[in-house]
Design a protein around this motif. Structure first.
Motif, mmCIF file in Angstrom:
data_model
loop_
_atom_site.group_PDB
_atom_site.id
_atom_site.type_symbol
_atom_site.label_atom_id
_atom_site.label_comp_id
_atom_site.label_asym_id
_atom_site.label_seq_id
_atom_site.Cartn_x
_atom_site.Cartn_y
_atom_site.Cartn_z
ATOM 1 N N LYS A 34 45.272 20.605 19.347
ATOM 2 C CA LYS A 34 44.094 20.404 20.187
ATOM 3 C C LYS A 34 42.853 20.228 19.313
ATOM 4 N N GLU A 35 42.735 21.034 18.266
ATOM 5 C CA GLU A 35 41.578 20.952 17.380
ATOM 6 C C GLU A 35 41.487 19.577 16.724
ATOM 7 N N GLU A 36 42.631 19.076 16.245
ATOM 8 C CA GLU A 36 42.627 17.747 15.623
ATOM 9 C C GLU A 36 42.259 16.680 16.656
ATOM 10 N N PHE A 37 42.852 16.759 17.843
ATOM 11 C CA PHE A 37 42.560 15.760 18.871
ATOM 12 C C PHE A 37 41.077 15.756 19.228
ATOM 13 N N LEU A 38 40.500 16.929 19.384
ATOM 14 C CA LEU A 38 39.087 17.010 19.759
ATOM 15 C C LEU A 38 38.155 16.544 18.640
ATOM 16 N N SER A 39 38.678 16.386 17.422
ATOM 17 C CA SER A 39 37.855 15.883 16.319
ATOM 18 C C SER A 39 37.652 14.367 16.397
ATOM 19 N N ALA A 44 39.093 4.579 19.596
ATOM 20 C CA ALA A 44 39.006 3.750 18.394
ATOM 21 C C ALA A 44 39.101 4.609 17.132
ATOM 22 N N ASP A 45 38.462 5.768 17.154
ATOM 23 C CA ASP A 45 38.524 6.697 16.031
ATOM 24 C C ASP A 45 39.954 7.220 15.866
ATOM 25 N N PHE A 46 40.618 7.521 16.982
ATOM 26 C CA PHE A 46 42.013 7.976 16.954
ATOM 27 C C PHE A 46 42.906 6.916 16.316
ATOM 28 N N ILE A 47 42.740 5.663 16.721
ATOM 29 C CA ILE A 47 43.554 4.574 16.177
ATOM 30 C C ILE A 47 43.258 4.396 14.694
ATOM 31 N N ASP A 48 41.995 4.414 14.334
ATOM 32 C CA ASP A 48 41.589 4.216 12.946
ATOM 33 C C ASP A 48 42.147 5.301 12.027
ATOM 34 N N LYS A 49 42.230 6.526 12.509
ATOM 35 C CA LYS A 49 42.696 7.643 11.683
ATOM 36 C C LYS A 49 44.200 7.907 11.810
ATOM 37 N N LEU A 75 52.017 -7.290 7.371
ATOM 38 C CA LEU A 75 51.082 -6.883 8.407
ATOM 39 C C LEU A 75 50.955 -5.370 8.357
ATOM 40 N N THR A 76 49.733 -4.874 8.436
ATOM 41 C CA THR A 76 49.502 -3.434 8.447
ATOM 42 C C THR A 76 48.809 -3.060 9.746
ATOM 43 N N GLY A 77 49.310 -2.010 10.379
ATOM 44 C CA GLY A 77 48.729 -1.556 11.632
ATOM 45 C C GLY A 77 48.899 -0.061 11.793
ATOM 46 N N SER A 78 48.442 0.437 12.904
ATOM 47 C CA SER A 78 48.462 1.875 13.162
ATOM 48 C C SER A 78 49.761 2.315 13.818
ATOM 49 N N CYS A 92 48.757 2.547 21.727
ATOM 50 C CA CYS A 92 47.805 3.515 21.153
ATOM 51 C C CYS A 92 46.913 4.104 22.240
ATOM 52 N N ASN A 93 46.460 3.267 23.157
ATOM 53 C CA ASN A 93 45.635 3.762 24.256
ATOM 54 C C ASN A 93 46.407 4.750 25.119
ATOM 55 N N ALA A 94 47.681 4.462 25.386
ATOM 56 C CA ALA A 94 48.500 5.341 26.216
ATOM 57 C C ALA A 94 48.742 6.681 25.531
#
Length: 105
Positions: A34-39, A44-49, A75-78, A92-94
């Protein structure tokens, strides 16, 4: 009457497809606290990290004609759901939404 039946069947089909898509999304709450998610500021930040995955793509005939051999495209992606495969934006959105439902409510 046929129009009403078609609307009802269409609505049921769309509902079923949405449920099937939601079920395919992995629950990764055991990997992200939960702590990591709330960071994360937003999706977009979630996908980037998220971890990155690189896949090799076979060259097209045009690539070979232009570049010669050997030629490889990468190809590089998340990897938002942490399964080792590159994810598309809807996946990623889901994953983010599923975590948001669990942690941010």
């Amino acid at each position: 009457m046929k129009v009403i039946t078609a609307i009802i069947v269409s609505t049921m089909l769309l509902s079923h497809l949405a449920y099937a898509e939601k079920r395919k999304t992995r629950d990764i709450s055991h990997l992200i606290s939960k702590e990591e998610f709330l960071s994360y500021k937003d999706v977009a930040d979630f996908i980037d990290k998220s971890p990155k995955v690189t896949v090799m793509k076979p060259p097209s005939k045009d690539d070979i004609d232009e570049q010669g051999r050997p030629f490889v495209t990468s190809l590089t992606g998340s990897d938002c759901d942490r399964d080792g495969k590159m994810d598309d934006n809807p996946t990623c959105n889901a994953v983010f939404y599923k975590l948001w439902l669990k942690y941010a409510r």
